[in-house]
Motif scaffolding. Structure first.
Motif, PDB file in Angstrom:
ATOM      1  N   PHE A 107       0.696  -1.318   0.050  1.00  0.00           N
ATOM      2  CA  PHE A 107      -0.031  -0.017   0.149  1.00  0.00           C
ATOM      3  C   PHE A 107       0.855   1.240   0.068  1.00  0.00           C
ATOM      4  N   ASP A 108       0.476   2.145  -0.847  1.00  0.00           N
ATOM      5  CA  ASP A 108       1.055   3.742  -0.876  1.00  0.00           C
ATOM      6  C   ASP A 108       0.543   4.293   0.378  1.00  0.00           C
ATOM      7  N   ALA A 110       0.390   7.178   2.898  1.00  0.00           N
ATOM      8  CA  ALA A 110       0.493   8.813   3.240  1.00  0.00           C
ATOM      9  C   ALA A 110       0.546   9.042   4.791  1.00  0.00           C
ATOM     10  N   ARG A 111       1.162  10.264   4.958  1.00  0.00           N
ATOM     11  CA  ARG A 111       1.447  10.667   6.274  1.00  0.00           C
ATOM     12  C   ARG A 111       0.794  12.225   6.164  1.00  0.00           C
ATOM     13  N   GLU A 112      -0.125  12.325   7.424  1.00  0.00           N
ATOM     14  CA  GLU A 112      -0.915  13.651   7.422  1.00  0.00           C
ATOM     15  C   GLU A 112      -0.363  14.360   9.009  1.00  0.00           C
ATOM     16  N   GLY A 113      -0.579  15.450   8.948  1.00  0.00           N
ATOM     17  CA  GLY A 113      -0.501  16.446  10.193  1.00  0.00           C
ATOM     18  C   GLY A 113      -0.640  15.427  11.495  1.00  0.00           C
ATOM     19  N   GLY A 114       0.332  15.519  12.475  1.00  0.00           N
ATOM     20  CA  GLY A 114      -0.116  14.907  13.661  1.00  0.00           C
ATOM     21  C   GLY A 114       0.393  13.257  13.697  1.00  0.00           C
ATOM     22  N   HIS A 115       0.425  12.744  12.675  1.00  0.00           N
ATOM     23  CA  HIS A 115       0.758  11.309  12.593  1.00  0.00           C
ATOM     24  C   HIS A 115       2.323  11.400  12.594  1.00  0.00           C
ATOM     25  N   SER A 116       3.034  10.292  13.329  1.00  0.00           N
ATOM     26  CA  SER A 116       4.423  10.132  13.628  1.00  0.00           C
ATOM     27  C   SER A 116       4.909   9.172  12.508  1.00  0.00           C
ATOM     28  N   ASN A 117       4.126   8.557  11.758  1.00  0.00           N
ATOM     29  CA  ASN A 117       4.420   7.525  10.398  1.00  0.00           C
ATOM     30  C   ASN A 117       3.657   7.712   9.444  1.00  0.00           C
ATOM     31  N   ARG A 118       4.082   7.249   8.589  1.00  0.00           N
ATOM     32  CA  ARG A 118       3.258   7.169   7.149  1.00  0.00           C
ATOM     33  C   ARG A 118       2.402   5.824   7.339  1.00  0.00           C
ATOM     34  N   ARG A 119       0.820   6.137   7.562  1.00  0.00           N
ATOM     35  CA  ARG A 119       0.095   4.972   7.530  1.00  0.00           C
ATOM     36  C   ARG A 119      -1.290   5.094   7.241  1.00  0.00           C
ATOM     37  N   ILE A 120      -1.078   6.048   6.284  1.00  0.00           N
ATOM     38  CA  ILE A 120      -2.662   6.252   5.764  1.00  0.00           C
ATOM     39  C   ILE A 120      -3.052   5.956   4.374  1.00  0.00           C
ATOM     40  N   LEU A 121      -4.140   4.653   4.505  1.00  0.00           N
ATOM     41  CA  LEU A 121      -4.441   4.240   3.216  1.00  0.00           C
ATOM     42  C   LEU A 121      -5.104   5.393   2.388  1.00  0.00           C
TER      43      LEU A 121
END
Ligand SMILES: Cc1cc2nc3c(=O)[nH]c(=O)nc-3n(C[C@H](O)[C@H](O)[C@H](O)COP(=O)(O)OP(=O)(O)OC[C@H]3O[C@@H](n4cnc5c(N)ncnc54)[C@H](O)[C@@H]3O)c2cc1C
Length: 485
Positions: A107-108, A110-121
């Motif tokens: 999975f690609d 993504a990372r968004e504000g407030g997330h300490s890691n790339r974990r967004i599908l």
């Protein structure tokens, strides 16, 4: 009509609850939506967060708690992260076949504000649509009876909840249910200036409150900092993540004066900054750093919504807009409210996950996790539907012309000015007086009439009052509740 489980709403929370409940019970879904783009779920852009393959769950838990200013319920957050991550894979990906974007390594993320890691599908920048379409397809294959274009006006039952009074297709009837799940989504129309689709009037929160259920944390209203100032649509955080900057009318960047992370500061700080700049002028999102050959592919939703003039200049006028209600109907780990046979899930519910503010891309996850839990628990524990002695009133007498629109204008004006991104005690007290007056004016018309518009107005006023009362009581600035006096 009788059923074991009545579900109100067909966004991620309602559809998940109905799909799961229908595996072992008779289910009726009542939903105003007739298309995937009529729910908040269908409008979600950025994605669904879930624990990344290489990370410890605690890191994700910590991010959610920190975003919520330490006010979240740790058990609820653990459930969100551990179980939510599992059901994203098992239910959304495996069972429903949602196609999240992939790169060569899986999975690609993504990372968004407030997330300490790339974990967004995500699915491009239209993740919600992909999820909503898959949910509706699966719901249509299930045994649930789905009444689209129908509105639940109020809950029925004397001791606990025994279903709802429903209108649709020119008919009014009571659905008698052994358990009722409210999943009616957001509250955007309470403010008018909103990223939500039209019709988000917080019906479930209001109906539950009117039935005596506990409602909490309603002062925590999240305002998205970068909605289009005139046309209202959302310009995703990912644009700032990729390099877009905020400037004032003279082209000067202003975020550095508010936070060391500049444009990537937490949402409430960016929203306050944009709100302040707009008091005396106009804030713009300057997209020129991200407008290149790949822009239309990477941000198709933004690209479609912008005018040629805006893509040429790169300058888009922005303003904060109501985006998400963190509080709502208080529920336990299975979505049960404080009154018998009533459940809530999704944006209607207050699970304790968000505390005083919501971490980006966690609301789809919450709606999914609690939707499935509420559906399962309701199906397993639904009482025999009780007979409700309630003939729908047939009175639909005339109302003054423009009644609903005029009252909505009054509600939205007072909510934006006195209970918007920045609040003070005097303003909130004035709002309370105005809303109490409005409630009185609307109540006498709503009683006995079967008009969805009138009930939406009544519900929006009730939600407005719940927000104002909670905002008055909480004198601290915390999370997305900003008190200046
Ligand atoms: C523009 C935008 C972008 C977003 N981006 C993201 C994101 O990237 N990631 C994320 O996690 N979250 C995002 N969110 C938030 C998220 O989309 C919502 O919080 C979530 O989808 C709410 O789901 P729900 O099932 O509770 O409600 P909804 O999806 O809004 O569904 C509510 C349902 O209830 C029905 N309904 C309402 N009232 C009645 C009634 N009285 N009778 C019958 N039916 C009724 C509606 O027709 C609808 O079917 C975004 C929100 C918006 C607006």
């Amino acid at each position: 009509m009788k059923t074991d489980v009545l579900v109100v709403g067909s966004g991620i929370a309602g559809a998940s609850a109905a799909i799961r409940a229908s595996e072992e019970s008779d289910v009726v879904v009542v939903t105003e939506a007739t298309r995937p783009d009529e729910t908040n779920t269908g409008w979600a852009q950025g994605g669904v967060a879930r624990r990344a393959p290489d990370e410890d769950a605690d890191a994700f838990v910590d991010d959610v708690i920190e975003a919520g200013a330490g006010e979240g319920d740790e058990d609820a957050v653990e459930t969100l992260v551990r179980e939510g991550s599992r059901v994203v894979d098992d239910f959304l990906v495996e069972e429903l076949g949602v196609e999240f974007d992939e790169n060569g390594d899986g999975f690609d993320l993504a990372r968004e504000g407030g997330h300490s890691n790339r974990r967004i599908l995500h699915h491009g920048d239209a993740t919600g649509r992909a999820v909503q379409v898959a949910l509706l397809r699966r719901l249509a294959e299930s045994d649930a009876r789905v009444l689209e274009g129908h509105t639940a006006l109020e809950l029925v039952g004397d001791e606990g909840v025994d279903g709802a009074l429903v209108v649709g297709d020119g008919d009014a009837f009571v659905v008698e249910a052994g358990a009722t799940v409210l999943a009616t989504g957001g509250i955007g129309d309470v403010y008018g200036r909103t990223t939500n689709p039209p019709g988000a009037t917080g019906d479930g929160v209001a109906m539950a409150a009117l039935a005596g259920a506990e409602v909490e944390d309603t002062e925590y209203v999240q305002f998205h900092p970068t909605a289009h100032a005139e046309r209202g649509f959302l310009l995703s955080e990912a644009l700032r993540g990729e390099g877009a900057v905020l400037v004032d009318g003279d082209g000067r960047r202003f975020m550095d004066a508010y936070h060391e992370d500049g444009e990537l500061a937490p949402r409430d700080i960016v929203a306050t900054a944009v709100h302040e700049v707009n008091r005396d002028g106009q804030a713009y999102l300057d997209l020129s750093p991200v407008i290149d050959d790949g822009f239309a592919d990477e941000f198709p939703t933004a690209y479609e919504n912008l005018t040629d003039e805006e893509t040429d200049s790169g300058l888009v006028p922005v303003a904060p807009s109501e985006h998400f209600l963190c509080g709502g109907v208080v529920v336990d780990e299975n979505g049960r409210s404080s009154i018998d046979r009533l459940y809530a899930a999704g944006e209607t519910a207050r699970t304790g996950v968000h505390g005083a503010n919501r971490l980006a891309s966690t609301s789809l996850l919450e709606g999914l996790t609690w939707g499935l839990r509420a559906g399962e628990h309701a199906a397993e524990n639904a009482a025999e539907p009780r007979s409700v002695d309630r003939e729908p009133d047939a009175f639909n007498g005339d109302m003054p012309e423009g009644f609903v629109d005029t009252k909505f204008d009054r509600l939205q004006k007072v909510m934006w000015e006195k209970a918007g991104p920045v609040r003070d005690e005097d303003g909130l007290r004035e709002a309370r007086v105005e809303l109490q007056r409005l409630r009185g004016e609307v109540k006498s018309y709503a009683r006995g009439r079967l008009s969805p518009e009138l009930h939406s107005l009544r519900n929006a006023v009730v939600v407005g009052l719940l927000i104002v009362e909670a905002a008055l009581e909480n004198e601290e600035t915390v999370g997305c509740h900003r008190r200046v006096a």
